[in-house]
Design a protein around this motif. Structure first.
Motif, mmCIF file in Angstrom:
data_model
loop_
_atom_site.group_PDB
_atom_site.id
_atom_site.type_symbol
_atom_site.label_atom_id
_atom_site.label_comp_id
_atom_site.label_asym_id
_atom_site.label_seq_id
_atom_site.Cartn_x
_atom_site.Cartn_y
_atom_site.Cartn_z
ATOM 1 N N ARG A 270 -3.018 8.801 87.555
ATOM 2 C CA ARG A 270 -2.910 8.984 86.104
ATOM 3 C C ARG A 270 -3.560 7.847 85.319
ATOM 4 O O ARG A 270 -4.092 8.078 84.230
ATOM 5 N N PHE A 271 -3.502 6.636 85.846
ATOM 6 C CA PHE A 271 -4.047 5.462 85.167
ATOM 7 C C PHE A 271 -5.326 5.018 85.865
ATOM 8 O O PHE A 271 -5.456 5.133 87.085
ATOM 9 N N THR A 272 -6.243 4.473 85.071
ATOM 10 C CA THR A 272 -7.479 3.925 85.614
ATOM 11 C C THR A 272 -7.751 2.572 84.972
ATOM 12 O O THR A 272 -7.811 2.472 83.741
ATOM 13 N N ILE A 273 -7.927 1.559 85.803
ATOM 14 C CA ILE A 273 -8.294 0.224 85.307
ATOM 15 C C ILE A 273 -9.793 0.052 85.473
ATOM 16 O O ILE A 273 -10.379 0.498 86.464
ATOM 17 N N SER A 274 -10.398 -0.593 84.499
ATOM 18 C CA SER A 274 -11.832 -0.876 84.572
ATOM 19 C C SER A 274 -12.105 -2.156 83.806
ATOM 20 O O SER A 274 -11.252 -2.629 83.046
ATOM 21 N N ARG A 275 -13.282 -2.693 84.006
ATOM 22 C CA ARG A 275 -13.646 -3.912 83.283
ATOM 23 C C ARG A 275 -15.114 -3.855 82.911
ATOM 24 O O ARG A 275 -15.937 -3.253 83.620
ATOM 25 N N ASP A 276 -15.420 -4.488 81.802
ATOM 26 C CA ASP A 276 -16.791 -4.631 81.339
ATOM 27 C C ASP A 276 -17.041 -6.121 81.188
ATOM 28 O O ASP A 276 -16.640 -6.726 80.179
ATOM 29 N N ARG B 31 -18.766 -7.398 78.070
ATOM 30 C CA ARG B 31 -17.960 -7.390 76.853
ATOM 31 C C ARG B 31 -16.679 -8.217 76.973
ATOM 32 O O ARG B 31 -15.881 -8.260 76.042
ATOM 33 N N ASN B 32 -16.492 -8.861 78.145
ATOM 34 C CA ASN B 32 -15.289 -9.670 78.371
ATOM 35 C C ASN B 32 -14.013 -8.868 78.116
ATOM 36 O O ASN B 32 -13.065 -9.352 77.471
ATOM 37 N N THR B 33 -13.981 -7.638 78.611
ATOM 38 C CA THR B 33 -12.867 -6.755 78.315
ATOM 39 C C THR B 33 -12.437 -5.999 79.573
ATOM 40 O O THR B 33 -13.283 -5.576 80.375
ATOM 41 N N GLU C 133 -4.368 -8.078 73.863
ATOM 42 C CA GLU C 133 -4.294 -6.641 74.130
ATOM 43 C C GLU C 133 -4.303 -5.839 72.833
ATOM 44 O O GLU C 133 -3.881 -6.329 71.782
ATOM 45 N N SER C 134 -4.753 -4.602 72.947
ATOM 46 C CA SER C 134 -4.700 -3.675 71.821
ATOM 47 C C SER C 134 -4.678 -2.257 72.371
ATOM 48 O O SER C 134 -4.955 -2.033 73.560
ATOM 49 N N GLY C 135 -4.349 -1.312 71.496
ATOM 50 C CA GLY C 135 -4.417 0.090 71.881
ATOM 51 C C GLY C 135 -3.093 0.771 72.124
ATOM 52 O O GLY C 135 -3.054 1.980 72.379
ATOM 53 N N GLY C 136 -1.988 0.027 72.061
ATOM 54 C CA GLY C 136 -0.692 0.647 72.257
ATOM 55 C C GLY C 136 -0.314 1.532 71.082
ATOM 56 O O GLY C 136 -0.986 1.560 70.054
ATOM 57 N N GLY C 137 0.778 2.264 71.256
ATOM 58 C CA GLY C 137 1.236 3.124 70.172
ATOM 59 C C GLY C 137 2.292 4.088 70.636
ATOM 60 O O GLY C 137 2.810 3.992 71.756
ATOM 61 N N LEU C 138 2.614 5.025 69.746
ATOM 62 C CA LEU C 138 3.604 6.059 70.009
ATOM 63 C C LEU C 138 2.878 7.374 70.262
ATOM 64 O O LEU C 138 2.092 7.815 69.409
ATOM 65 N N ARG D 60 -5.715 4.509 75.680
ATOM 66 C CA ARG D 60 -6.521 3.513 76.368
ATOM 67 C C ARG D 60 -6.181 2.143 75.813
ATOM 68 O O ARG D 60 -6.346 1.897 74.601
ATOM 69 N N LEU D 61 -5.721 1.280 76.684
ATOM 70 C CA LEU D 61 -5.446 -0.100 76.306
ATOM 71 C C LEU D 61 -6.680 -0.949 76.579
ATOM 72 O O LEU D 61 -7.408 -0.716 77.546
ATOM 73 N N SER D 62 -6.880 -1.917 75.717
ATOM 74 C CA SER D 62 -7.978 -2.868 75.883
ATOM 75 C C SER D 62 -7.409 -4.280 75.916
ATOM 76 O O SER D 62 -6.399 -4.569 75.273
ATOM 77 N N CYS D 63 -8.083 -5.136 76.641
ATOM 78 C CA CYS D 63 -7.704 -6.547 76.696
ATOM 79 C C CYS D 63 -8.977 -7.369 76.555
ATOM 80 O O CYS D 63 -9.824 -7.360 77.463
ATOM 81 N N ALA D 64 -9.111 -8.038 75.431
ATOM 82 C CA ALA D 64 -10.289 -8.858 75.159
ATOM 83 C C ALA D 64 -10.020 -10.288 75.581
ATOM 84 O O ALA D 64 -8.976 -10.863 75.242
ATOM 85 N N ALA D 65 -10.960 -10.862 76.299
ATOM 86 C CA ALA D 65 -10.807 -12.214 76.816
ATOM 87 C C ALA D 65 -11.783 -13.163 76.151
ATOM 88 O O ALA D 65 -12.919 -12.799 75.849
ATOM 89 N N SER D 66 -11.344 -14.373 75.944
ATOM 90 C CA SER D 66 -12.219 -15.416 75.422
ATOM 91 C C SER D 66 -11.939 -16.692 76.197
ATOM 92 O O SER D 66 -10.925 -16.826 76.871
ATOM 93 N N GLY D 67 -12.845 -17.611 76.097
ATOM 94 C CA GLY D 67 -12.677 -18.856 76.835
ATOM 95 C C GLY D 67 -13.679 -18.949 77.959
ATOM 96 O O GLY D 67 -14.841 -18.599 77.792
ATOM 97 N N ARG D 68 -13.215 -19.379 79.098
ATOM 98 C CA ARG D 68 -14.102 -19.543 80.227
ATOM 99 C C ARG D 68 -14.594 -18.198 80.752
ATOM 100 O O ARG D 68 -14.167 -17.158 80.328
ATOM 101 N N THR D 69 -15.495 -18.214 81.675
ATOM 102 C CA THR D 69 -16.199 -17.034 82.141
ATOM 103 C C THR D 69 -15.242 -15.950 82.608
ATOM 104 O O THR D 69 -14.543 -16.095 83.603
#
Length: 119
Positions: free
Chosen positions: A67-73, A76-78, A6-11, A19-28
């Motif tokens: 308020r929140f929206t989840i999406s995936r690409d 980009r495995n994200t 994960e990335s994108g957190g903060g104060l 916007r938080l991002s979650c990059a995935a690696s490994g299997r499909t």
């Protein structure tokens, strides 16, 4: 297996966006339903949003709906979590998670990213 980062957190201040991002690696990546969870100090972990394989079907906890929206690409495995109109009660460590399509339990977890919303 799949590895999640994960990335994108903060104060931020109340009313701001992140916007938080979650990059995935490994299997499909596209074979895993995904979700975002959060855990605040002294509270149980809460699933805030989930998304199916194609990205068409989503789920939101009542506390973040509208308020929140989840999406995936899948290219980009994200997976993303767009958070608008943030409130102090949104302060937590946010985790992304993946589950095998045939199972209900989320098996794979990222390390988490801190989101702090000041009033």
């Amino acid at each position: 297996q799949v590895q999640l980062v994960e990335s994108g957190g903060g104060l931020v201040q109340a009313g701001d966006s992140l916007r938080l991002s979650c990059a995935a690696s490994g299997r499909t990546f596209s074979s895993y339903p995904m979700a975002w969870f959060r855990q605040a100090p002294g509270k149980e972990r809460e699933r805030v949003a989930a998304i199916n394989l194609s990205g068409i079907s989503t789920y939101y906890a009542d506390s973040v709906k509208g308020r929140f929206t989840i999406s995936r690409d899948n290219a980009r495995n994200t997976v993303y979590l767009q958070m608008n109109s943030l409130k102090p009660e949104d302060t937590a460590v946010y985790y992304c998670a993946a589950r095998e399509g045939s199972r209900l339990i989320y098996t794979y977890w990222g390390q988490g990213t801190q989101v702090t919303v000041s009033s």
